[in-house]
Scaffold this active site. Structure first.
Site, PDB file in Angstrom:
ATOM      1  N   CYS A 157      28.498  11.120  15.822  1.00  0.00           N
ATOM      2  CA  CYS A 157      29.741  10.347  15.773  1.00  0.00           C
ATOM      3  C   CYS A 157      29.451   8.886  15.424  1.00  0.00           C
ATOM      4  O   CYS A 157      30.221   8.240  14.693  1.00  0.00           O
ATOM      5  CB  CYS A 157      30.472  10.411  17.110  1.00  0.00           C
TER       6      CYS A 157
ATOM      7  N   CYS B 113      27.867  10.904  21.625  1.00  0.00           N
ATOM      8  CA  CYS B 113      27.662  11.716  20.412  1.00  0.00           C
ATOM      9  C   CYS B 113      26.973  10.893  19.325  1.00  0.00           C
ATOM     10  O   CYS B 113      27.587  10.003  18.729  1.00  0.00           O
ATOM     11  CB  CYS B 113      29.014  12.244  19.923  1.00  0.00           C
TER      12      CYS B 113
END
Length: 324
Positions: free
Chosen positions: A82, A79
């Protein structure tokens, strides 16, 4: 994915005062145990960011949330957002100096936790305070937005649950169990505890009086204000016949007292917007003393729900339009 702010206030929780007292008691117990074990009550900055899995969630998150707010960062290696958000949260965890604990959860390795929190995409950030899960935001977020959310979290944790965070010592050895910050007993703790005991025993009158005694000396005491509003609400509805109350409200839409009684039942049942809407509509239909009585009851119900709840904010605006 755009960030989605989430309210920290859910439906009306008439056990909030009791939960606050229980959280405070657990924190005090943890402090006492640490003192008996010769602990210093301090943690290393490295202990403010931890990795959590499903096996350790109970001890690392739920139990610790009785001592300090725990922020959950759901992330994954693949991700990209993230990778932008997580370092910011880690830096702020250290900067906030023990006001919250950051728990990082790899969703690839902890699918069950992801499902339990109903997460549809990452990054997703939640908090757990005194065992209660609170959604914060989802998706990438700017640092200003993150700080605002964390400030609100810290305020709610302290005012509603008595959680003041952890003591941080840069020279402490990493890996120690976080201990709560020293929090001297307040001058009204005994009265507040007496009020909670009265609530448990069904003595609503005793609880109301105990909270009033606190407020007579300390008018700004948030715990007593919330407790008094909730105890008085319970006292008003304890002997009510719900079917009769709602029948009268339906037959007399302009009757102030009938609508006030029905709004109390709405709120106890968790129908916050129904209660607010009912009283605002009644303000529009009434005048003079009746209108003032409805307005005052609405302000009391705002106290029960909490000023930070967006439903209260919206209702305040609607009330202003109805009045002026």
């Amino acid at each position: 994915m755009q960030p989605r702010n989430m309210s920290m206030s859910g439906v009306v929780d008439l056990a909030a005062v009791k939960a606050a007292q229980e959280a405070k008691a657990k924190a005090e117990q943890a402090r006492a145990q640490a003192a008996q074990q010769g602990g210093t009550g301090a943690v290393s900055p490295a202990d403010l960011v931890i990795d959590v899995d499903e096996a350790g969630f109970e001890s690392d998150v739920l139990q610790r949330s009785a001592e300090v707010p725990v922020v959950l960062d759901f992330w994954a290696e693949w991700c990209q957002p993230c990778k932008q958000l997580s370092p910011v949260l880690e830096r702020l965890a250290v900067e906030y100096n023990g006001r919250f604990l950051l728990a990082k959860i790899d969703v690839d390795a902890n699918q069950m936790l992801m499902q339990q929190f109903g997460i549809q995409g990452i990054p997703a950030v939640f908090a757990v305070v005194a065992g209660q899960a609170l959604p914060l935001f989802q998706g990438a977020a700017g640092e200003d937005q993150i700080r605002q959310t964390l400030d609100q979290l810290v305020q709610v944790a302290e005012q509603r649950f008595g959680l003041t965070g952890l003591v941080v010592d840069p020279e402490a050895e990493p890996g120690g169990r976080p201990a709560p910050a020293e929090m001297p007993a307040g001058p009204h703790d005994a009265l507040l505890e007496a009020a909670v005991r009265a609530l448990d025993a069904g003595d609503l009158g005793g609880a109301v009086q105990a909270y009033k005694n606190v407020l007579s000396d300390d008018p700004g005491n948030m715990e007593a204000k919330l407790g008094l509003a909730q105890a008085e609400l319970l006292q008003r509805v304890q002997d009510a016949d719900p079917q009769q109350v709602r029948k009268e409200a339906a037959e007399k839409p302009a009757d102030a007292q009938a609508q006030i009684a029905a709004a109390d039942l709405d709120l106890v049942g968790g129908h916050v917007e129904d209660a607010f809407g009912r009283l605002i509509d009644t303000v529009r239909r009434t005048a003079g003393e009746d209108r003032d009585a409805v307005r005052l009851r609405l302000l009391e119900l705002f106290e029960v729900v909490g000023a930070e709840d967006p439903r209260v904010t919206a209702a305040r605006r609607a009330l202003a339009r109805a009045l002026f």
